[in-house]
Design an enzyme around this catalytic site. Structure first.
Site, PDB file in Angstrom:
ATOM      1  N   HIS A 256       0.817  -1.224   0.000  1.00  0.00           N
ATOM      2  CA  HIS A 256       0.000   0.000   0.000  1.00  0.00           C
ATOM      3  C   HIS A 256       0.844   1.265   0.000  1.00  0.00           C
ATOM      4  CE1 HIS A 256      -3.860  -2.178   1.597  1.00  0.00           C
ATOM      5  NE2 HIS A 256      -3.610  -2.401   0.331  1.00  0.00           N
TER       6      HIS A 256
ATOM      7  N   CYS B  30       5.139  12.608  -8.245  1.00  0.00           N
ATOM      8  CA  CYS B  30       4.424  13.676  -8.953  1.00  0.00           C
ATOM      9  C   CYS B  30       3.160  13.109  -9.595  1.00  0.00           C
ATOM     10  CB  CYS B  30       5.333  14.278 -10.018  1.00  0.00           C
ATOM     11  SG  CYS B  30       4.476  15.531 -10.991  1.00  0.00           S
TER      12      CYS B  30
ATOM     13  N   CYS C 260       3.984  13.863 -13.697  1.00  0.00           N
ATOM     14  CA  CYS C 260       5.035  13.158 -14.464  1.00  0.00           C
ATOM     15  C   CYS C 260       5.543  11.898 -13.753  1.00  0.00           C
ATOM     16  CB  CYS C 260       6.195  14.105 -14.777  1.00  0.00           C
ATOM     17  SG  CYS C 260       7.273  14.442 -13.358  1.00  0.00           S
TER      18      CYS C 260
ATOM     19  N   GLY D  86      -2.768  -9.019  12.540  1.00  0.00           N
ATOM     20  CA  GLY D  86      -3.253  -7.655  12.758  1.00  0.00           C
ATOM     21  C   GLY D  86      -3.992  -7.037  11.597  1.00  0.00           C
TER      22      GLY D  86
ATOM     23  N   SER E 238      -7.909  -6.894   9.563  1.00  0.00           N
ATOM     24  CA  SER E 238      -9.324  -7.180   9.801  1.00  0.00           C
ATOM     25  C   SER E 238      -9.921  -8.149   8.791  1.00  0.00           C
ATOM     26  CB  SER E 238     -10.104  -5.864   9.759  1.00  0.00           C
ATOM     27  OG  SER E 238      -9.804  -5.195   8.560  1.00  0.00           O
TER      28      SER E 238
HETATM   29  P1  NAD Z   1      -7.699  -2.531  10.189  1.00  0.00           P
HETATM   30  O1  NAD Z   1      -7.609  -1.264  10.962  1.00  0.00           O
HETATM   31  O2  NAD Z   1      -8.827  -2.704   9.261  1.00  0.00           O
HETATM   32  O3  NAD Z   1      -7.727  -3.782  11.192  1.00  0.00           O
HETATM   33  C1  NAD Z   1      -6.784  -3.914  12.229  1.00  0.00           C
HETATM   34  C2  NAD Z   1      -6.973  -5.290  12.861  1.00  0.00           C
HETATM   35  O4  NAD Z   1      -5.937  -5.458  13.823  1.00  0.00           O
HETATM   36  C3  NAD Z   1      -8.312  -5.463  13.603  1.00  0.00           C
HETATM   37  O5  NAD Z   1      -8.867  -6.713  13.239  1.00  0.00           O
HETATM   38  C4  NAD Z   1      -7.916  -5.446  15.078  1.00  0.00           C
HETATM   39  O6  NAD Z   1      -8.696  -6.324  15.876  1.00  0.00           O
HETATM   40  C5  NAD Z   1      -6.494  -5.961  15.022  1.00  0.00           C
HETATM   41  N1  NAD Z   1      -5.643  -5.470  16.115  1.00  0.00           N
HETATM   42  C6  NAD Z   1      -5.679  -4.291  16.774  1.00  0.00           C
HETATM   43  N2  NAD Z   1      -4.698  -4.214  17.675  1.00  0.00           N
HETATM   44  C7  NAD Z   1      -4.016  -5.381  17.600  1.00  0.00           C
HETATM   45  C8  NAD Z   1      -2.872  -5.897  18.270  1.00  0.00           C
HETATM   46  N3  NAD Z   1      -2.232  -5.216  19.213  1.00  0.00           N
HETATM   47  N4  NAD Z   1      -2.439  -7.142  17.914  1.00  0.00           N
HETATM   48  C9  NAD Z   1      -3.086  -7.864  16.962  1.00  0.00           C
HETATM   49  N5  NAD Z   1      -4.163  -7.419  16.292  1.00  0.00           N
HETATM   50  C10 NAD Z   1      -4.610  -6.192  16.595  1.00  0.00           C
HETATM   51  O7  NAD Z   1      -6.342  -2.673   9.446  1.00  0.00           O
HETATM   52  P2  NAD Z   1      -5.995  -3.306   8.052  1.00  0.00           P
HETATM   53  O8  NAD Z   1      -6.732  -4.598   7.881  1.00  0.00           O
HETATM   54  O9  NAD Z   1      -4.509  -3.298   7.979  1.00  0.00           O
HETATM   55  O10 NAD Z   1      -6.578  -2.301   6.955  1.00  0.00           O
HETATM   56  C11 NAD Z   1      -6.466  -0.910   7.114  1.00  0.00           C
HETATM   57  C12 NAD Z   1      -5.751  -0.166   6.009  1.00  0.00           C
HETATM   58  O11 NAD Z   1      -5.379   1.088   6.592  1.00  0.00           O
HETATM   59  C13 NAD Z   1      -4.459  -0.775   5.545  1.00  0.00           C
HETATM   60  O12 NAD Z   1      -4.540  -0.935   4.201  1.00  0.00           O
HETATM   61  C14 NAD Z   1      -3.352   0.253   5.859  1.00  0.00           C
HETATM   62  O13 NAD Z   1      -2.680   0.651   4.696  1.00  0.00           O
HETATM   63  C15 NAD Z   1      -4.022   1.470   6.410  1.00  0.00           C
HETATM   64  N6  NAD Z   1      -3.498   1.871   7.742  1.00  0.00           N
HETATM   65  C16 NAD Z   1      -2.163   1.756   7.983  1.00  0.00           C
HETATM   66  C17 NAD Z   1      -1.643   2.058   9.248  1.00  0.00           C
HETATM   67  C18 NAD Z   1      -0.152   1.904   9.474  1.00  0.00           C
HETATM   68  O14 NAD Z   1       0.632   1.910   8.524  1.00  0.00           O
HETATM   69  N7  NAD Z   1       0.306   1.707  10.719  1.00  0.00           N
HETATM   70  C19 NAD Z   1      -2.497   2.493  10.260  1.00  0.00           C
HETATM   71  C20 NAD Z   1      -3.881   2.613   9.980  1.00  0.00           C
HETATM   72  C21 NAD Z   1      -4.362   2.287   8.696  1.00  0.00           C
END
Ligand code: NAD
Length: 236
Positions: free
Chosen positions: A111, A119, A122, A178, A180
């Protein structure tokens, strides 16, 4: 269970793996990312409508990285890579770069990354450190176009998909941590690994939506569960 050194293992991580580093996830905050609705800051339409707001949001996310560091889950995955070497590939949905800071080398940031931008006209790539972030909308030095964060927004195609599918079809283990299980295409990786005969393992705070495809599920915090699991797998 012990994992043989010659086994192939693919890991998929999501926002939950960085939660214990102090970075908020989406789902645990009613679909908000640090108090913003994703449609306001994580779609190409949002950037067209209000590039200043979108830049303000990603500058904050980028500066926030100075305050966070890898947690025990990231360190455990580095230990697993040290053991399996190039038989391990780590695919992450996270844009925070914490796996690279922890020392993992075989990382695919599907991601994008908060530390780079490009940019919108370009496509010249930039490291964020090279860019004048005092400017409300940073401009390309080459063509004067608007720079945009190097984040794959909703509605855009994630990076390196061909390589990821190839890894998933040829792995012995698929470990999901970690995430969803809601955001596609990453949510579909379990099905591909399962169809290819891999053993699937999940570590998550709560059961993800696609939990029925996980052979072995560990419920809890990644930073508390993963270090012990990795020690068992590598026989320490
Ligand atoms: P999500 O927020 O949809 O889901 C997070 C999952 O992690 C949940 O199921 C939750 O229960 C679980 N969780 C929370 N704390 C935890 C822990 N300590 N240990 C284990 N599991 C835990 O996240 P996603 O599925 O990665 O999708 C969200 C999108 O948002 C991603 O594509 C990402 O690019 C972006 N995002 C990135 C960041 C980052 O880079 N740190 C932060 C927020 C969102």
């Amino acid at each position: 269970m012990r994992i043989d050194k010659d086994s192939k293992l693919v890991v998929l991580t999501g926002a939950g793996v960085s939660a214990e580093s102090g970075l908020k996830t989406f789902r645990d905050n009613d679909g908000l990312w640090e108090n913003y609705h994703v449609e306001q800051v994580a779609t190409p339409e949002a950037f067209l409508a209000d590039p200043e707001l979108v830049w303000r949001f990603y500058k904050q996310r980028y500066f926030q990285l100075n305050e966070v560091k890898p947690n025990p889950a990231h360190h455990a995955l580095k230990k697993l890579e040290d053991y399996l070497e190039d038989n391990l590939w780590l695919v992450t949905q996270n844009v925070d770069g914490l796996h690279l800071i922890a020392g993992n080398k075989n990382v695919i940031e599907m991601h994008g990354s908060l530390r780079t931008c490009f940019c919108s006209r370009c496509h010249q790539n930039y490291q964020m450190v090279e860019v004048n972030l005092d400017s409300a909308i940073p401009l390309c030095e080459k063509c004067g176009g608007y720079l945009r964060p190097d984040i794959v927004w909703f509605g855009e195609v994630p990076y390196h998909m061909g390589r990821i599918y190839n890894l998933l079809q040829n792995t012995d283990y698929f470990l999901v941590i970690g995430t969803s299980g809601i955001v596609y295409p990453a949510a579909g990786f379990l099905m591909i690994a399962m169809d290819s005969g891999a053993r699937t393992i999940g570590v998550n705070f709560e059961a993800p939506r696609n939990a029925s495809m996980i052979d072995e599920f560990h419920s809890g915090k990644a930073g508390e569960i993963l270090p012990g699991l990795v020690e068992r797998w590598i026989g320490q």
